[in-house]
Write an enzyme that holds these catalytic residues in place. Structure first.
Site, mmCIF file in Angstrom:
data_model
loop_
_atom_site.group_PDB
_atom_site.id
_atom_site.type_symbol
_atom_site.label_atom_id
_atom_site.label_comp_id
_atom_site.label_asym_id
_atom_site.label_seq_id
_atom_site.Cartn_x
_atom_site.Cartn_y
_atom_site.Cartn_z
ATOM 1 N N GLU A 1 9.878 0.766 1.635
ATOM 2 C CA GLU A 1 8.433 0.723 1.401
ATOM 3 C C GLU A 1 7.842 2.310 1.392
ATOM 4 O OE1 GLU A 1 6.321 -1.733 4.564
ATOM 5 O OE2 GLU A 1 6.808 -3.453 3.070
ATOM 6 N N GLU B 1 10.899 -9.156 1.389
ATOM 7 C CA GLU B 1 10.618 -9.404 2.676
ATOM 8 C C GLU B 1 9.400 -10.513 2.649
ATOM 9 O OE1 GLU B 1 9.333 -6.076 5.107
ATOM 10 O OE2 GLU B 1 11.131 -4.849 4.525
HETATM 11 C C1 GAL Z 1 7.344 -4.103 6.275
HETATM 12 C C2 GAL Z 1 8.497 -3.063 6.720
HETATM 13 C C3 GAL Z 1 9.381 -3.689 7.747
HETATM 14 C C4 GAL Z 1 8.569 -4.295 8.775
HETATM 15 C C5 GAL Z 1 7.640 -5.504 8.194
HETATM 16 C C6 GAL Z 1 6.761 -6.167 9.380
HETATM 17 O O1 GAL Z 1 6.089 -3.544 6.087
HETATM 18 O O2 GAL Z 1 9.162 -3.069 5.475
HETATM 19 O O3 GAL Z 1 10.290 -2.880 8.085
HETATM 20 O O4 GAL Z 1 7.856 -3.378 9.369
HETATM 21 O O5 GAL Z 1 6.647 -4.856 7.470
HETATM 22 O O6 GAL Z 1 5.825 -6.904 8.812
#
Ligand code: GAL
Length: 650
Positions: free
Chosen positions: A142, A313
């Site tokens: 990110e 994610e």
């Molecule tokens: C994303 C990040 C992850 C984790 C996640 C939590 O922004 O890539 O490492 O922090 O959010 O929601």
């Protein structure tokens, strides 16, 4: 179409790994992302590597049949590295160095950090580049998260000066384009220029826009360095980065150009809470997220991905980082997953396998609870895994409507919004949402994209119109919808000599002598056919030239929408219903068949497959002829999904 998960072997006892891997496979998960935050475990001291544990983790996962997405660990430089060279830390707008103790503390402009990033990438690439289970690499994690693209370090300023010199050649040219005669801001040499913070009142917007462009290039440079190494040390693997939601701090089209796959991290409920959505929306979509939110990002990232995009994610339950963190309604994890596939995703990967019982994200749900029991999200993942084989192989996803999205244009609007709530990204989202609520399929494309073949093109937030975009618009015969402020700026944040919409006046003969921003409660009525809507936030005065006619009017009779042939210009930020009515009629002229969908019902076609999603909690009817339902039926259950084969438009 496959499922994945994000896993942190370094956070769990080694004795658990084999069972974790077996459970992943049993759940229907095929790929696992690892490694993005484990630098301190891989290299606990300078040059002293401990690969043993990671080798064993890779072995256990691969032995279970999982494909691995390995990440470079550069989002979290370890303490010893930062202590040895504190200049690797970025500097915030307050002039203070970021400190160690969370993540993303590095400075994109630090040459020495770049060298460290290359070094650790080479080490990873040499170790796992040819491993048969490693199918992909994620660079870093990110970029820009926690507002970390722009740094005000000495390194950044020095590199900015070089960048300016290359862009402008001579300082006189820069002074002239920036308009530095204003307030005696003229510089004698590039070496005198700093970062645009700390000034008494606002710095020159041209200075800011260039600083944003420069900072974006620094991200491109950083990412490219890793890509070059991984391409040579790990041939034939997919290179991917996980981009964020509603995030515009760098030009994602440019970063994605060095990757194979653009992926993004989808947290619909956290986003609803943290972004501009009104209180009504926040309440209404509390446990589902806004019905167009994930789709907007799917179409945005698909539009910059060389191969079909991924969700890296996916939110599986409550997150930890919003002000309030409600749980998703039952059914939403499945719905979001299918929606990603409907928009062309190859992979949906959940964050994270198991909730951590420690540190910053201990309140963030996973597919398992910290005691190794299944959490609710996992049950829905199992459902999707069982449904996947019933759905026909993915077809193409090309749409008939193109929405042009241009990062530098968004920076220009952010630099000088001229109204407290003017947000180009939000307007782009609203235009997208209006079109999608008409059942239309969209591509979100860059300002460099080939626009041939689209029936309708929309520019919701494009004040900077490049030569390439102009040529593509002229060559197209699509219905073209220009939102307010289109073409209103030149490089250097200048007003065009012929006023807005600048060079777009070649396409529609209007001139905009005056714009005004409106306070939140102020609404200017607009009459369109038998409908009355409003302009809020923004209103423009249009001088109509020969050939242009008004198709909607403000109450005082002045034009609110101008039209010349296939080109339409909107002179205000219109409410949802008015945008929808205008776009519906223009879509019809484009030969499309817009069908207003009930609130919360959304559809997407992929080849011969039609997907329907219901974001409300009550069943909704979708009338489709010639449908063979492979999942569900024409009655889409609340928070449910239906999938049909060989259909005609509803
Ligand atoms: C994303 C990040 C992850 C984790 C996640 C939590 O922004 O890539 O490492 O922090 O959010 O929601």
């Amino acid at each position: 179409m496959r499922l994945g998960v994000c896993y942190y072997p370094e956070q769990w006892p080694e004795e658990w790994w084999a069972q974790d891997a077996a459970q992943m496979v049993a759940l229907g998960i095929e790929q696992v992302r690892i490694g993005e935050f484990c630098w301190s475990r891989v290299e606990p001291q300078p040059g002293v590597f401990d690969w043993g544990w990671l080798d064993r983790a890779v072995h256990v996962l691969a032995a279970a049949g999982l494909k691995i997405v390995m990440c470079t660990p550069t989002a979290t430089p370890p303490k010893w590295l930062i202590d040895a060279d504190p200049d690797m830390l970025a500097v915030g707008p307050d002039g203070r160095r970021r400190t160690f103790g969370s993540r993303r503390h590095y400075d994109f402009s630090s040459d020495r950090y770049l060298e460290q990033s290359r070094r650790i990438t080479r080490e990873y690439g040499a170790r796992y580049g040819h491993h048969p289970a490693v199918i992909a690499w994620q660079t870093d994690n990110e970029y820009g998260c926690h507002d970390t693209v722009v740094s005000h370090s000495l390194a950044a300023v020095q590199r900015f000066r070089l960048w300016l010199q290359e862009r402008y050649g001579g300082i006189g040219n820069l002074n002239s384009i920036w308009g530095n005669v204003f307030w005696s801001q003229e510089y004698g040499s590039f070496d005198e220029i700093g970062s645009p913070v700390g000034t008494v009142t606002e710095a020159n917007p041209a200075h800011w826009l260039d600083y944003r462009r420069f900072a974006s290039n620094e991200v491109v440079r950083f990412n490219r360095a890793q890509c070059e190494i991984l391409r040579s040390l790990s041939p034939k693997r997919v290179l991917v980065h996980n981009f964020m939601q509603l995030f515009t701090a760098f030009d994602h089209h440019e970063v994605a150009a060095d990757l194979d796959v653009a992926s993004w991290d989808s947290y619909p409920i956290g986003a609803l809470e943290m972004f501009w959505f009104g209180l009504d929306d926040k309440q209404r979509w509390l446990r589902t997220g806004h019905p167009d939110f994930t789709a907007f990002h799917h179409d945005l990232y698909r539009g910059m991905s060389r191969q079909s995009f991924w969700v890296m994610e996916q939110q599986p339950g409550p997150v930890n980082w919003a002000t309030w963190n409600p749980a998703p309604a039952s059914g939403m994890v499945r719905l979001w997953t299918w929606e990603a596939f409907a928009h062309g995703a190859d992979v949906v990967s959940y964050f994270r396998w198991r909730q951590a019982p420690f540190a910053q994200e201990q309140m963030h749900a996973g597919l398992q609870t910290p005691d190794r029991e299944w959490d609710q999200g996992a049950q829905e993942v199992a459902l999707v895994a069982a449904e996947l084989p019933q759905v026909p192989p993915a077809g193409t996803v090309r749409a008939t409507v193109a929405l042009v999205f241009d990062y530098p244009s968004i920076w220009a609007l952010q630099t000088q919004p001229q109204g407290g709530d003017y947000d180009g990204l939000r307007l782009a989202f609203e235009a997208y949402s209006a079109l999608r609520s008409l059942g239309l399929d969209l591509d979100i494309v860059s300002a460099q994209a080939d626009l041939k073949g689209y029936a309708m093109i929309v520019l919701p937030a494009v004040p900077l119109v490049s030569d390439g975009l102009m040529a593509a618009l002229k060559a197209s015969d699509a219905q073209l919808v220009l939102y307010p402020r289109s073409g209103s700026k030149l490089d250097g944040m200048r007003i065009p000599a012929n006023l807005a919409p600048g060079r777009l006046r070649e396409l529609i003969n209007v001139r905009i002598p005056r714009v005004e921003s409106l306070r939140p409660a102020e609404h200017e009525p607009v009459h369109y056919q038998d409908q009355t809507g409003v302009a809020g936030r923004w209103r423009e005065s249009l001088d109509m030239g020969a050939g242009a006619t008004a198709t909607a009017h403000f109450v005082d009779g002045s034009p609110a929408v101008a039209r010349q042939g296939r080109v339409h210009y909107l002179a205000g930020w219109f409410d949802e219903a008015l945008q929808r009515a205008l776009l519906r009629d223009i879509a019809r002229e484009a030969g499309l068949s817009p069908v207003p969908l009930p609130a919360g019902l959304r559809i997407r076609r992929r080849g011969n497959t039609l997907f329907a999603f219901n974001y409300t909690d009550a069943p909704l009817q979708l009338n489709v002829s010639n449908a063979k339902w492979v999942v569900g039926s024409g009655t889409v259950p609340g928070r449910g999904v239906c999938i049909a084969e060989r259909t005609e438009s509803p």
